[in-house]
Design an enzyme around this catalytic site. Structure first.
Site, PDB file in Angstrom:
ATOM      1  N   TYR A 198     -18.026  -5.114 -21.305  1.00 22.94           N
ATOM      2  CA  TYR A 198     -17.287  -4.616 -23.106  1.00 22.94           C
ATOM      3  C   TYR A 198     -16.621  -5.015 -24.004  1.00 22.94           C
ATOM      4  CZ  TYR A 198     -19.446  -0.635 -20.278  1.00 22.94           C
ATOM      5  OH  TYR A 198     -20.178   0.508 -20.075  1.00 22.94           O
ATOM      6  N   ASP A 211     -35.591  -3.709   5.574  1.00 24.20           N
ATOM      7  CA  ASP A 211     -37.085  -3.105   5.172  1.00 24.20           C
ATOM      8  C   ASP A 211     -38.429  -4.354   5.520  1.00 24.20           C
ATOM      9  OD1 ASP A 211     -36.124  -0.802   4.472  1.00 24.20           O
ATOM     10  OD2 ASP A 211     -36.377  -0.815   2.283  1.00 24.20           O
ATOM     11  N   GLU A 241     -29.666  -3.218   4.834  1.00 25.28           N
ATOM     12  CA  GLU A 241     -30.097  -2.850   3.638  1.00 25.28           C
ATOM     13  C   GLU A 241     -29.661  -1.702   2.957  1.00 25.28           C
ATOM     14  OE1 GLU A 241     -34.125  -3.075   1.031  1.00 25.28           O
ATOM     15  OE2 GLU A 241     -34.466  -3.820   3.003  1.00 25.28           O
TER      16      GLU A 241
END
Length: 388
Positions: A158, A304, A251
């Site tokens: 920003y 996963d 995870e």
């Protein structure tokens, strides 16, 4: 002087504003500073020492000095009898320039970058903006270090968006430029005054004492866990105590919350950590700190069974190529916990989900990775020895 005015227009940060306004005085100072700092110059900027392929943790005064030397070298060449705009030599952050290093006294392996360089050049149309971005970020970092302030990458975006909207239009451009500056100055991101934007959490059998002497019992932090700070200096100073037997990296945040709700750490004495997907620097550093504080605790990762899960595991275990100059500071000996290919017959076919194009892209990258190829070769060798 036309080329000088062009650079003044493109690169107008306060770090060298004085030099541009007072040219004669500047180069008297330049001659003195370059002669007294010759050894430093030859071992760092624009005379890159080939041994410096890692990012150091440096105090603000040293980082500011390296930025000043970059400016002085740039101006020296620009004001020479044959003026030129110097390319910026950066350690290349590509898979072709990455290697795997394994410690002599540890099982931990990590990514590191070898001695190949790439450049940012104002003279190439496709690299001109990237060249200017590096100087803009260095200017901002110089100001931060002078004012003894720190910002997150988002805050820096920003600030740059307000000050230099023609050069910074996305967070990705800022992130890549930060790594360019790390590769140029050979100092860590934190040394530049840039904090991690942490989204990680932990829970379980861990007592933390922060620099303010406040003690936090992570078993009492509820299902959301203890929010990991983005201030790496605070993480470095944490004092830890634990009676856990395992450190479990999870995870998915939803799975982390379920395990925390069930207080699994009371049934299996453990510390649970999540990066809520791909881990941020603060989460990786805290896991590394725990691995050093509790060297006998095995670290396992519940991820996963898909390409993204394996990529997350590799990030914790080896680091990332994009941050290859700092990977050695965060790598841990993480073991894979969870579903494997041999378990697929136990799962109903209707529960399987097809791989998306992004999954296939990650899988292709992993299959070409030297890290995994070496790991597979080691595993095959160990299996062969076991049969014999």
């Amino acid at each position: 002087m036309i080329i000088f005015r062009k650079i003044k227009y493109l690169l107008y940060p306060s770090v060298w504003h004085f030099y541009l306004q007072h040219t004669q005085t500047c180069f008297q100072m330049l001659y003195w500073k370059l002669t007294t700092m010759a050894d430093f110059c030859k071992s760092s900027l624009f005379y890159s020492d080939k041994k410096l392929c890692y990012a150091e943790i440096l105090p603000p005064s040293v980082v500011r000095a390296r930025i000043e030397v970059a400016v002085l070298n740039f101006l020296k060449i620009l004001n020479s009898p044959n003026p030129a705009i110097t390319d910026l030599p950066l350690i290349s952050r590509t898979s072709n320039n990455s290697r795997v290093s394994r410690g002599l006294m540890t099982d931990v392996s990590s990514i590191f970058l070898s001695h190949s360089f790439c450049t940012r050049s104002l003279m190439r149309a496709n690299a001109a903006k990237a060249f200017v971005r590096v100087w803009k970020v260095m200017e901002m970092c110089f100001q931060l270090l002078t004012e003894e302030k720190r910002v997150t990458q988002r805050e820096l975006f920003y600030k740059l968006l307000c000050n230099s909207p023609d050069y910074f239009t996305s967070q990705l451009e800022v992130n890549r430029t930060i790594q360019d500056v790390v590769a140029l100055l050979h100092c860590s991101r934190y040394s530049l005054g840039i904090m991690a934007s942490s989204r990680g959490a932990l829970t379980g059998r861990l007592l933390l004492q922060d620099p303010n002497q406040e003690t936090i019992d992570c078993t009492a932090c509820g299902s959301s866990g203890y929010a990991i700070t983005g201030d790496l200096n605070v993480i470095e100073k944490l004092v830890m105590q634990s009676d856990a037997r395992y450190i479990i990296v999870v995870e998915k945040h939803a799975i982390f919350q379920r395990l925390a709700d069930d207080r699994i750490f009371n049934k299996i004495p453990s510390i649970l950590v999540t990066g809520k997907g791909y881990p941020d620097i603060a989460t990786r550093l805290l896991l590394y700190r725990m691995s050093r504080a509790f060297p006998n605790l095995p670290i396992v990762a519940l991820v996963d069974w898909n390409p993204a899960g394996l990529a997350i595991l590799c990030t914790f275990k080896f680091g990332s190529i994009g941050m290859g100059l700092e990977a050695y500071r965060f790598a841990c000996n993480v073991k894979w916990l969870g579903l494997r290919g041999d378990d697929l017959p136990l799962i109903p076919e209707e529960s399987l989900v097809p791989l998306k194009p992004r999954d296939l892209q990650i899988a292709k990258s992993l299959m070409s990775s030297e890290l995994l190829q070496r790991r597979i070769a080691v595993n095959d060798s160990e299996r062969s020895k076991g049969r014999n």
